[in-house]
Structure formats: C-alpha cells, structure tokens
Design a protein around this motif. Sequence first.
Motif, PDB file in Angstrom:
ATOM      1  N   MET A   1     -16.909  17.740  50.618  1.00  0.00           N
ATOM      2  CA  MET A   1     -16.307  18.444  51.750  1.00  0.00           C
ATOM      3  C   MET A   1     -14.816  18.139  51.867  1.00  0.00           C
ATOM      4  SD  MET A   1     -18.906  20.058  52.686  1.00  0.00           S
ATOM      5  CE  MET A   1     -18.523  20.799  54.239  1.00  0.00           C
ATOM      6  N   GLU A   2     -14.433  16.908  51.558  1.00  0.00           N
ATOM      7  CA  GLU A   2     -13.027  16.510  51.581  1.00  0.00           C
ATOM      8  C   GLU A   2     -12.872  15.229  50.782  1.00  0.00           C
ATOM      9  OE1 GLU A   2     -11.799  14.500  55.532  1.00  0.00           O
ATOM     10  OE2 GLU A   2     -13.343  15.951  56.111  1.00  0.00           O
ATOM     11  N   ILE A   3     -11.624  14.879  50.517  1.00  0.00           N
ATOM     12  CA  ILE A   3     -11.307  13.638  49.823  1.00  0.00           C
ATOM     13  C   ILE A   3     -10.407  12.829  50.750  1.00  0.00           C
ATOM     14  CG2 ILE A   3     -10.178  12.583  47.827  1.00  0.00           C
ATOM     15  CD1 ILE A   3     -12.637  14.083  46.959  1.00  0.00           C
ATOM     16  N   ALA A   4     -10.798  11.606  51.041  1.00  0.00           N
ATOM     17  CA  ALA A   4     -10.006  10.711  51.887  1.00  0.00           C
ATOM     18  C   ALA A   4      -9.634   9.496  51.044  1.00  0.00           C
ATOM     19  CB  ALA A   4     -10.789  10.302  53.127  1.00  0.00           C
ATOM     20  N   GLY A   5      -8.411   9.490  50.539  1.00  0.00           N
ATOM     21  CA  GLY A   5      -7.991   8.410  49.648  1.00  0.00           C
ATOM     22  C   GLY A   5      -8.771   8.485  48.354  1.00  0.00           C
ATOM     23  N   ALA A   6      -9.563   7.412  48.078  1.00  0.00           N
ATOM     24  CA  ALA A   6     -10.390   7.383  46.874  1.00  0.00           C
ATOM     25  C   ALA A   6     -11.859   7.558  47.219  1.00  0.00           C
ATOM     26  CB  ALA A   6     -10.173   6.071  46.135  1.00  0.00           C
ATOM     27  N   THR A   7     -12.126   8.145  48.386  1.00  0.00           N
ATOM     28  CA  THR A   7     -13.504   8.332  48.843  1.00  0.00           C
ATOM     29  C   THR A   7     -13.806   9.819  48.996  1.00  0.00           C
ATOM     30  OG1 THR A   7     -13.406   6.243  50.049  1.00  0.00           O
ATOM     31  CG2 THR A   7     -15.151   7.765  50.669  1.00  0.00           C
ATOM     32  N   ALA A   8     -14.925  10.226  48.401  1.00  0.00           N
ATOM     33  CA  ALA A   8     -15.374  11.608  48.542  1.00  0.00           C
ATOM     34  C   ALA A   8     -16.262  11.691  49.782  1.00  0.00           C
ATOM     35  CB  ALA A   8     -16.155  12.037  47.305  1.00  0.00           C
ATOM     36  N   ILE A   9     -15.928  12.595  50.671  1.00  0.00           N
ATOM     37  CA  ILE A   9     -16.741  12.835  51.850  1.00  0.00           C
ATOM     38  C   ILE A   9     -17.702  13.962  51.471  1.00  0.00           C
ATOM     39  CG2 ILE A   9     -16.750  13.311  54.323  1.00  0.00           C
ATOM     40  CD1 ILE A   9     -15.033  10.859  53.459  1.00  0.00           C
ATOM     41  N   VAL A  10     -19.007  13.672  51.478  1.00  0.00           N
ATOM     42  CA  VAL A  10     -19.978  14.601  50.910  1.00  0.00           C
ATOM     43  C   VAL A  10     -21.016  15.033  51.936  1.00  0.00           C
ATOM     44  CG1 VAL A  10     -19.694  13.680  48.573  1.00  0.00           C
ATOM     45  CG2 VAL A  10     -21.457  12.715  50.053  1.00  0.00           C
ATOM     46  N   TRP A  11     -21.635  16.156  51.627  1.00  0.00           N
ATOM     47  CA  TRP A  11     -22.678  16.760  52.456  1.00  0.00           C
ATOM     48  C   TRP A  11     -23.859  17.077  51.547  1.00  0.00           C
ATOM     49  CZ3 TRP A  11     -23.733  17.888  57.433  1.00  0.00           C
ATOM     50  CH2 TRP A  11     -24.701  18.850  57.675  1.00  0.00           C
ATOM     51  N   ALA A  12     -25.043  16.613  51.932  1.00  0.00           N
ATOM     52  CA  ALA A  12     -26.231  16.884  51.145  1.00  0.00           C
ATOM     53  C   ALA A  12     -26.723  18.301  51.412  1.00  0.00           C
ATOM     54  CB  ALA A  12     -27.329  15.879  51.465  1.00  0.00           C
TER      55      ALA A  12
END
Length: 142
Positions: A128-139
């Motif tokens: 859904m988005e990228i915050a720094g080196a973290t992928a924000i995901v939706w199942a």
Amino acid sequence: MAALIWLIGGIVLVAAEILSGDFFLLMLGIGALSAALGEVLFGNTFVSLIIFALSSIGLVTFARPWLKARFHGAIVPDNVQALIGGKAVALSTVDEHGGQVKLNGEVWSARAFDEKQVIEPGTSVTVMEIAGATAIVWAETI
C-alpha cells in the motif's frame, strides 16, 4: 515603437523558455510575437493587447498540455514508488508491529496497513505504501 517592444518581449520570453523547459514562457513569447505582428498590421496597441491575451490564453490552454505530453512523456514511477501496488508474500507473521515479506525477490521489513490485521506466512499481500525501509502491506485474503 510598440511593435518593437512586443517583438523584444517575445524574443526574451522565448529565450527564457530555455531555462524553464515548462512551455509556459514559450506560449507567452509566441503571444507577444503575435501581438507585434498585430501592431504592425493594425497600428493599434489595444488590438495588439487583445491579440496577445487571446493567443497566450489559447496556447497555454490547448497547445501547452499537448506539448508537455508529447515531449515529457508519461510520468513513470521509479525506485520505491514503483513498488506501491505490487504483490508480495508474507515470510513471517505481519501485524501492526512488524514482520517480513518477499517483494520483487528481496526480503523487506513489513507492517500491516490495517492495525487489526494479522497476516500469516505465505499469504499474498499488496504493498500500500513504503515508509523508509518498511513495506506497509494489506492482505487480500486472510
């Protein structure tokens, strides 16, 4: 004399376009050159002003968007922006605090988009988005 002022103004605006590259000054410059021609033909500054206004507005409204699309092309997302909307697979449990996903063959830190969602390993997710080196995901399915 007024035609000379319009001519110089038009040339300066067209030349300044080289620095901006946005096609706005070019459209105004062409409008000023049209006004210079109008001044030579009609000898009336008011008519030249109307010619400048109409031609500049018309060019900015219709020609500029076409030129920008033609020469600049479509905006192609790059780097992390290109990952948004991509598919990944959860490698470990992903929740609001963290986890890991495999995205484009690489292991990424991940966090659930919905803080109530707990994503089990092997679940397909959408970035859904990228915050720094973290992928924000939706199942997609839980």
